[in-house]
Design a protein around this motif. Structure first.
Motif, PDB file in Angstrom:
ATOM      1  N   ASN A 175      54.117  35.997  34.943  1.00  0.00           N
ATOM      2  CA  ASN A 175      54.191  36.398  33.537  1.00  0.00           C
ATOM      3  C   ASN A 175      52.831  36.449  32.851  1.00  0.00           C
ATOM      4  N   LEU A 176      51.769  36.175  33.587  1.00  0.00           N
ATOM      5  CA  LEU A 176      50.426  36.151  33.007  1.00  0.00           C
ATOM      6  C   LEU A 176      49.518  37.113  33.741  1.00  0.00           C
ATOM      7  N   ARG A 177      48.499  37.590  33.022  1.00  0.00           N
ATOM      8  CA  ARG A 177      47.436  38.385  33.643  1.00  0.00           C
ATOM      9  C   ARG A 177      46.204  37.502  33.675  1.00  0.00           C
ATOM     10  N   TYR A 178      45.535  37.466  34.796  1.00  0.00           N
ATOM     11  CA  TYR A 178      44.385  36.583  34.985  1.00  0.00           C
ATOM     12  C   TYR A 178      43.094  37.385  35.048  1.00  0.00           C
ATOM     13  N   PHE A 179      42.070  36.860  34.396  1.00  0.00           N
ATOM     14  CA  PHE A 179      40.739  37.459  34.384  1.00  0.00           C
ATOM     15  C   PHE A 179      39.722  36.370  34.678  1.00  0.00           C
ATOM     16  N   SER A 180      38.608  36.762  35.248  1.00  0.00           N
ATOM     17  CA  SER A 180      37.531  35.800  35.484  1.00  0.00           C
ATOM     18  C   SER A 180      36.188  36.458  35.225  1.00  0.00           C
ATOM     19  N   VAL A 181      35.202  35.625  35.006  1.00  0.00           N
ATOM     20  CA  VAL A 181      33.829  36.070  34.848  1.00  0.00           C
ATOM     21  C   VAL A 181      32.955  35.055  35.566  1.00  0.00           C
ATOM     22  N   SER A 182      31.871  35.518  36.132  1.00  0.00           N
ATOM     23  CA  SER A 182      30.942  34.646  36.839  1.00  0.00           C
ATOM     24  C   SER A 182      29.574  34.718  36.177  1.00  0.00           C
ATOM     25  N   ALA A 183      28.723  33.789  36.542  1.00  0.00           N
ATOM     26  CA  ALA A 183      27.339  33.819  36.064  1.00  0.00           C
ATOM     27  C   ALA A 183      26.425  33.428  37.222  1.00  0.00           C
ATOM     28  N   SER A 184      25.222  33.948  37.184  1.00  0.00           N
ATOM     29  CA  SER A 184      24.261  33.653  38.244  1.00  0.00           C
ATOM     30  C   SER A 184      22.844  33.835  37.718  1.00  0.00           C
ATOM     31  N   ALA A 198      33.486  41.511  27.534  1.00  0.00           N
ATOM     32  CA  ALA A 198      34.632  41.007  28.301  1.00  0.00           C
ATOM     33  C   ALA A 198      35.928  41.193  27.509  1.00  0.00           C
ATOM     34  N   LEU A 199      35.888  40.885  26.221  1.00  0.00           N
ATOM     35  CA  LEU A 199      37.075  41.081  25.392  1.00  0.00           C
ATOM     36  C   LEU A 199      37.474  42.552  25.323  1.00  0.00           C
ATOM     37  N   ALA A 208      41.017  44.105  26.553  1.00  0.00           N
ATOM     38  CA  ALA A 208      41.815  44.959  25.668  1.00  0.00           C
ATOM     39  C   ALA A 208      42.097  46.299  26.326  1.00  0.00           C
ATOM     40  N   GLU A 209      41.123  46.864  27.030  1.00  0.00           N
ATOM     41  CA  GLU A 209      41.320  48.133  27.722  1.00  0.00           C
ATOM     42  C   GLU A 209      42.364  48.009  28.811  1.00  0.00           C
ATOM     43  N   ALA A 210      42.506  46.806  29.363  1.00  0.00           N
ATOM     44  CA  ALA A 210      43.490  46.584  30.426  1.00  0.00           C
ATOM     45  C   ALA A 210      44.907  46.453  29.865  1.00  0.00           C
ATOM     46  N   GLY A 211      45.028  46.550  28.533  1.00  0.00           N
ATOM     47  CA  GLY A 211      46.342  46.526  27.919  1.00  0.00           C
ATOM     48  C   GLY A 211      46.864  45.133  27.641  1.00  0.00           C
ATOM     49  N   VAL A 212      45.972  44.181  27.479  1.00  0.00           N
ATOM     50  CA  VAL A 212      46.382  42.806  27.197  1.00  0.00           C
ATOM     51  C   VAL A 212      46.290  42.575  25.700  1.00  0.00           C
ATOM     52  N   HIS A 220      38.251  40.485  38.115  1.00  0.00           N
ATOM     53  CA  HIS A 220      36.909  39.954  37.852  1.00  0.00           C
ATOM     54  C   HIS A 220      36.150  40.875  36.909  1.00  0.00           C
ATOM     55  N   LEU A 221      35.635  40.310  35.824  1.00  0.00           N
ATOM     56  CA  LEU A 221      34.954  41.097  34.792  1.00  0.00           C
ATOM     57  C   LEU A 221      33.451  41.202  35.002  1.00  0.00           C
ATOM     58  N   GLY A 222      32.954  40.638  36.080  1.00  0.00           N
ATOM     59  CA  GLY A 222      31.542  40.794  36.383  1.00  0.00           C
ATOM     60  C   GLY A 222      30.770  39.492  36.448  1.00  0.00           C
ATOM     61  N   VAL A 223      29.483  39.650  36.742  1.00  0.00           N
ATOM     62  CA  VAL A 223      28.571  38.510  36.865  1.00  0.00           C
ATOM     63  C   VAL A 223      27.537  38.610  35.758  1.00  0.00           C
ATOM     64  N   TRP A 224      27.487  37.607  34.918  1.00  0.00           N
ATOM     65  CA  TRP A 224      26.526  37.577  33.821  1.00  0.00           C
ATOM     66  C   TRP A 224      25.214  36.963  34.284  1.00  0.00           C
ATOM     67  N   PRO A 225      24.072  37.462  33.809  1.00  0.00           N
ATOM     68  CA  PRO A 225      22.768  36.910  34.193  1.00  0.00           C
ATOM     69  C   PRO A 225      22.450  35.659  33.367  1.00  0.00           C
TER      70      PRO A 225
END
Length: 115
Positions: A23-32, A104-105, A109-113, A70-75
């Motif tokens: 029932n949930l949509r999952y998103f993640s973001v990384s940093a490096s 990221a937001l 939103a574009e993903a329809g959440v 995955h929404l990407g890797v932030w510097p």
């Protein structure tokens, strides 16, 4: 107990035992960040994580922070992702992390959440 919960084996067990909710949509973001760009107090943990799993933010590897959509890797290092800069960057400053959160937001939103 908390430190034991942070091992790669403990995280694998957690992920096997705790299933995603349908029932949930999952998103993640990384940093490096490269080790020479992290706060001095974080250089050792960066190296330990890098040797074990590669690119990381000094506390979490990109590999272990990549989950679901995955929404990407932030510097950024780990502290920068929470907009806390323990050191002043004079040369090549990374700058404000806020635009990464806004992007990221937008992507969520574009993903329809609904937010």
């Amino acid at each position: 107990q908390a430190l034991g919960d942070l091992t790669t084996e403990s995280c694998r067990r957690f992920n096997a035992d705790v299933l995603d909710s349908p029932n949930l949509r999952y998103f993640s973001v990384s940093a490096s960040r490269p080790r020479h760009r992290v706060p001095p107090f974080a250089a050792h943990s960066h190296k330990v994580i890098f040797d074990a799993e590669g690119d990381n933010d000094s506390l979490v590897s990109v590999r272990s922070s990549t989950w679901a959509h995955h929404l990407g890797v932030w510097p950024a290092d780990h502290w920068h992702t929470i907009n806390h800069r323990p050191v002043i960057e004079v040369k090549n400053p990374t700058g404000d992390i806020t635009p990464y959160y806004l992007q990221a937001l937008d992507r969520i939103a574009e993903a329809g959440v609904e937010m």
